[in-house]
Design a protein around this motif. Structure first.
Motif, PDB file in Angstrom:
ATOM      1  N   UNK A 121      -1.192  -3.272   4.032  1.00  3.55           N
ATOM      2  CA  UNK A 121      -1.540  -1.916   3.626  1.00  3.55           C
ATOM      3  C   UNK A 121      -2.309  -1.988   2.315  1.00  3.55           C
ATOM      4  N   UNK A 122      -2.846  -0.858   1.906  1.00  6.67           N
ATOM      5  CA  UNK A 122      -3.575  -0.807   0.644  1.00  6.67           C
ATOM      6  C   UNK A 122      -2.677  -1.224  -0.516  1.00  6.67           C
ATOM      7  N   UNK A 123      -1.388  -0.879  -0.448  1.00  2.95           N
ATOM      8  CA  UNK A 123      -0.462  -1.219  -1.527  1.00  2.95           C
ATOM      9  C   UNK A 123      -0.216  -2.719  -1.638  1.00  2.95           C
ATOM     10  N   UNK A 124      -0.552  -3.469  -0.603  1.00  2.42           N
ATOM     11  CA  UNK A 124      -0.297  -4.908  -0.604  1.00  2.42           C
ATOM     12  C   UNK A 124      -1.374  -5.707  -1.324  1.00  2.42           C
ATOM     13  N   UNK A 125      -2.468  -5.067  -1.702  1.00  3.22           N
ATOM     14  CA  UNK A 125      -3.543  -5.791  -2.380  1.00  3.22           C
ATOM     15  C   UNK A 125      -3.722  -5.230  -3.785  1.00  3.22           C
ATOM     16  N   UNK A 169     -15.544  -3.351  -1.280  1.00  5.46           N
ATOM     17  CA  UNK A 169     -16.595  -2.635  -0.550  1.00  5.46           C
ATOM     18  C   UNK A 169     -15.987  -1.843   0.611  1.00  5.46           C
ATOM     19  N   UNK A 170     -15.056  -2.462   1.334  1.00  7.86           N
ATOM     20  CA  UNK A 170     -14.403  -1.787   2.457  1.00  7.86           C
ATOM     21  C   UNK A 170     -13.508  -0.654   1.967  1.00  7.86           C
ATOM     22  N   UNK A 171     -12.770  -0.890   0.887  1.00  7.19           N
ATOM     23  CA  UNK A 171     -11.892   0.163   0.358  1.00  7.19           C
ATOM     24  C   UNK A 171     -12.702   1.353  -0.142  1.00  7.19           C
ATOM     25  N   UNK A 172     -13.909   1.096  -0.626  1.00  3.18           N
ATOM     26  CA  UNK A 172     -14.767   2.199  -1.032  1.00  3.18           C
ATOM     27  C   UNK A 172     -15.129   3.089   0.144  1.00  3.18           C
ATOM     28  N   UNK A 173     -15.334   2.484   1.310  1.00  3.55           N
ATOM     29  CA  UNK A 173     -15.618   3.272   2.509  1.00  3.55           C
ATOM     30  C   UNK A 173     -14.378   4.043   2.948  1.00  3.55           C
ATOM     31  N   UNK A 174     -13.206   3.419   2.835  1.00  9.78           N
ATOM     32  CA  UNK A 174     -11.968   4.126   3.170  1.00  9.78           C
ATOM     33  C   UNK A 174     -11.789   5.348   2.263  1.00  9.78           C
ATOM     34  N   UNK A 175     -12.161   5.203   1.007  1.00 12.35           N
ATOM     35  CA  UNK A 175     -12.015   6.313   0.066  1.00 12.35           C
ATOM     36  C   UNK A 175     -13.009   7.439   0.371  1.00 12.35           C
ATOM     37  N   UNK A 176     -14.154   7.099   0.962  1.00 13.48           N
ATOM     38  CA  UNK A 176     -15.155   8.116   1.291  1.00 13.48           C
ATOM     39  C   UNK A 176     -14.792   8.877   2.551  1.00 13.48           C
ATOM     40  N   UNK A 177     -14.013   8.265   3.440  1.00 16.61           N
ATOM     41  CA  UNK A 177     -13.710   8.866   4.749  1.00 16.61           C
ATOM     42  C   UNK A 177     -13.056  10.245   4.662  1.00 16.61           C
ATOM     43  N   UNK A 178     -12.073  10.482   3.776  1.00 16.91           N
ATOM     44  CA  UNK A 178     -11.444  11.810   3.724  1.00 16.91           C
ATOM     45  C   UNK A 178     -12.396  12.943   3.344  1.00 16.91           C
ATOM     46  N   UNK A 179     -13.553  12.619   2.790  1.00 16.43           N
ATOM     47  CA  UNK A 179     -14.516  13.642   2.382  1.00 16.43           C
ATOM     48  C   UNK A 179     -15.437  14.067   3.526  1.00 16.43           C
ATOM     49  N   UNK A 180     -15.171  13.527   4.713  1.00 22.52           N
ATOM     50  CA  UNK A 180     -15.940  13.952   5.871  1.00 22.52           C
ATOM     51  C   UNK A 180     -16.885  12.872   6.371  1.00 22.52           C
ATOM     52  N   UNK A 238     -12.702  -1.501 -10.098  1.00 24.93           N
ATOM     53  CA  UNK A 238     -12.308  -0.086 -10.024  1.00 24.93           C
ATOM     54  C   UNK A 238     -11.785   0.246  -8.640  1.00 24.93           C
ATOM     55  N   UNK A 239     -10.522   0.014  -8.421  1.00 25.98           N
ATOM     56  CA  UNK A 239      -9.928   0.214  -7.107  1.00 25.98           C
ATOM     57  C   UNK A 239      -9.982   1.690  -6.710  1.00 25.98           C
ATOM     58  N   UNK A 240     -10.548   2.000  -5.537  1.00 26.25           N
ATOM     59  CA  UNK A 240     -10.583   3.396  -5.087  1.00 26.25           C
ATOM     60  C   UNK A 240      -9.176   3.952  -4.944  1.00 26.25           C
ATOM     61  N   UNK A 241      -9.045   5.251  -5.132  1.00 27.77           N
ATOM     62  CA  UNK A 241      -7.743   5.902  -5.002  1.00 27.77           C
ATOM     63  C   UNK A 241      -7.432   6.103  -3.525  1.00 27.77           C
ATOM     64  N   UNK A 242      -6.413   5.406  -3.057  1.00 30.11           N
ATOM     65  CA  UNK A 242      -6.005   5.493  -1.659  1.00 30.11           C
ATOM     66  C   UNK A 242      -4.485   5.517  -1.604  1.00 30.11           C
ATOM     67  N   UNK A 243      -3.955   6.165  -0.596  1.00 34.89           N
ATOM     68  CA  UNK A 243      -2.503   6.173  -0.406  1.00 34.89           C
ATOM     69  C   UNK A 243      -2.017   4.765  -0.121  1.00 34.89           C
ATOM     70  N   UNK A 255     -18.781   5.213  18.061  1.00 40.00           N
ATOM     71  CA  UNK A 255     -19.439   6.274  17.329  1.00 40.00           C
ATOM     72  C   UNK A 255     -19.086   6.301  15.864  1.00 40.00           C
ATOM     73  N   UNK A 256     -18.228   5.378  15.421  1.00 42.97           N
ATOM     74  CA  UNK A 256     -17.886   5.300  14.011  1.00 42.97           C
ATOM     75  C   UNK A 256     -16.739   6.175  13.580  1.00 42.97           C
ATOM     76  N   UNK A 257     -15.866   6.549  14.512  1.00 41.74           N
ATOM     77  CA  UNK A 257     -14.705   7.367  14.155  1.00 41.74           C
ATOM     78  C   UNK A 257     -13.604   6.472  13.599  1.00 41.74           C
ATOM     79  N   UNK A 258     -13.322   6.624  12.317  1.00 44.39           N
ATOM     80  CA  UNK A 258     -12.290   5.837  11.644  1.00 44.39           C
ATOM     81  C   UNK A 258     -10.948   6.527  11.829  1.00 44.39           C
ATOM     82  N   UNK A 259      -9.980   5.839  12.410  1.00 40.63           N
ATOM     83  CA  UNK A 259      -8.675   6.438  12.673  1.00 40.63           C
ATOM     84  C   UNK A 259      -7.613   5.775  11.809  1.00 40.63           C
ATOM     85  N   UNK A 260      -6.451   6.403  11.745  1.00 46.96           N
ATOM     86  CA  UNK A 260      -5.383   5.928  10.866  1.00 46.96           C
ATOM     87  C   UNK A 260      -4.635   4.718  11.428  1.00 46.96           C
TER      88      UNK A 260
END
Length: 340
Positions: A121-125, A169-180, A238-243, A255-260
């Motif tokens: 999980x994100x908390x593990x890194x 780089x990947x975590x930055x994309x995860x952080x952008x996902x909630x914004x649509x 600068x670690x992105x803010x993620x749960x 189609x690029x749909x990122x799921x949980x």
């Protein structure tokens, strides 16, 4: 006794949809050990000691021997070939590429098992300004009590194979996902192609003899390395803010749909095989190729058994010697001293 024999036969008959055996003989052996322990604790003789039970397991091992296809190790040069063949900065291939690059570099550098990587999980890194990336393994095959372990993924001299940069780089994309979806697409399209990837932030030069000493180590110059993104001005990542409970490697639909949902171990195995085939590498390859590639590359570069086991967390040198025999036969071999 008959029940245990039938149990082993049922395990052997269990296959995936692709026809692959689900349980290895080693797994069956561990399950027999658990059965024996349960009987011992209850004060009963163990049925696993019956010769007939041992004969069934021996027969399974023999039947598997001719069908065993050992994974070829994915060496560092192979990894670079795979990464160079991947798409970055396009949609949706760039989203998948960023995730797969992070998975490949974590799996290779950390010598992880696929179950360990799938469970992260994100908390593990966590990012460390000197060491690189600390990855906490909560539980593994050889750690059934859940004591946990930490493996370190050091900074890479080359931006394209720098594990902390790939993860950030990947975590930055995860952080952008909630914004649509538009925000996620913009973030993906802003990623440069692999040859132009730069370090996302300055960090100690791994080739520096003083690397590891924060007082004397030389940071990699982010601007000189062609760094992209606003993170390039800070020494600390600068670690992105993620749960914290967010799966680190998430599944991506067409189609690029990122799921949980996190990627499964089978999905990681299929990804490595698919990426290796697309890059034209000889097979067979799968997720274990990353772990085997780490051991083989490290041993060929002069790492001793102890230092390899420190990362792989093997409990003995026997498995390391198996890798030497199968993939690095010249390591420690007197044939190199014949003077031919």
């Amino acid at each position: 006794m008959d029940t245990v024999r039938l149990y082993l036969a049922d395990l052997e008959a269990t296959h995936t949809a692709a026809g692959e055996a689900v349980f290895s003989p080693a797994t069956m052996g561990r399950r027999l050990a658990a059965i024996a322990a349960a009987h011992h604790d209850a004060g009963h003789p163990s049925p696993t000691r019956d010769p007939a039970v041992g004969a069934v397991l021996t027969g399974i091992k023999r039947s598997r021997a001719h069908a065993t296809h050992q994974m070829r190790p994915l060496l560092l040069d192979d990894l670079r070939t795979v990464l160079a063949d991947m798409e970055f900065g396009t949609w949706p291939a760039g989203l998948i590429g960023a995730r797969d690059a992070a998975a490949l570099l974590i799996g290779f550098t950390g010598a992880l098992r696929r179950s360990e990587l799938a469970a992260l999980t994100v908390a593990d890194v966590s990012f460390h300004p000197v060491d690189g990336l600390h990855v906490h393994i909560a539980r593994s095959k050889t750690d059934q009590t859940g004591r946990g372990a930490t493996v370190v993924l050091p900074y890479g001299a080359r931006a394209g194979t720098c594990p902390p940069c790939a993860v950030l780089r990947w975590m930055g994309l995860l952080a952008a996902a909630p914004h649509g979806r538009p925000a996620l697409m913009r973030a993906v399209l802003a990623t440069p192609p692999w040859p132009d990837l730069g370090h996302l932030f300055p960090h100690p030069d791994p080739t520096d003899d003083n690397a590891g000493d924060p007082r004397t180590s030389t940071p990699v110059d982010a601007d000189a390395a062609g760094t992209h993104g606003p993170a390039a001005r800070s020494f600390r990542a600068p670690t992105p803010t993620l749960a914290g409970h967010t799966p680190l490697l998430r599944a991506i639909r067409r189609g690029g749909t990122l799921i949980d949902t996190p990627m499964t171990g089978d999905a990681l195995h299929a990804m490595v095989r698919r990426r290796a085939e697309a890059a034209g590498l000889p097979g067979p390859m799968g997720f274990h190729s990353l772990r085997a590639g780490f051991v083989t590359t490290a041993r060929r570069n002069g790492a001793d058994h102890r230092s390899v086991r420190r990362q792989t967390r093997h409990t003995s040198d026997a498995m390391i010697e198996t890798y030497d025999r199968d993939h690095a036969p010249l390591v420690g071999n007197a044939v190199t001293r014949l003077g031919l």
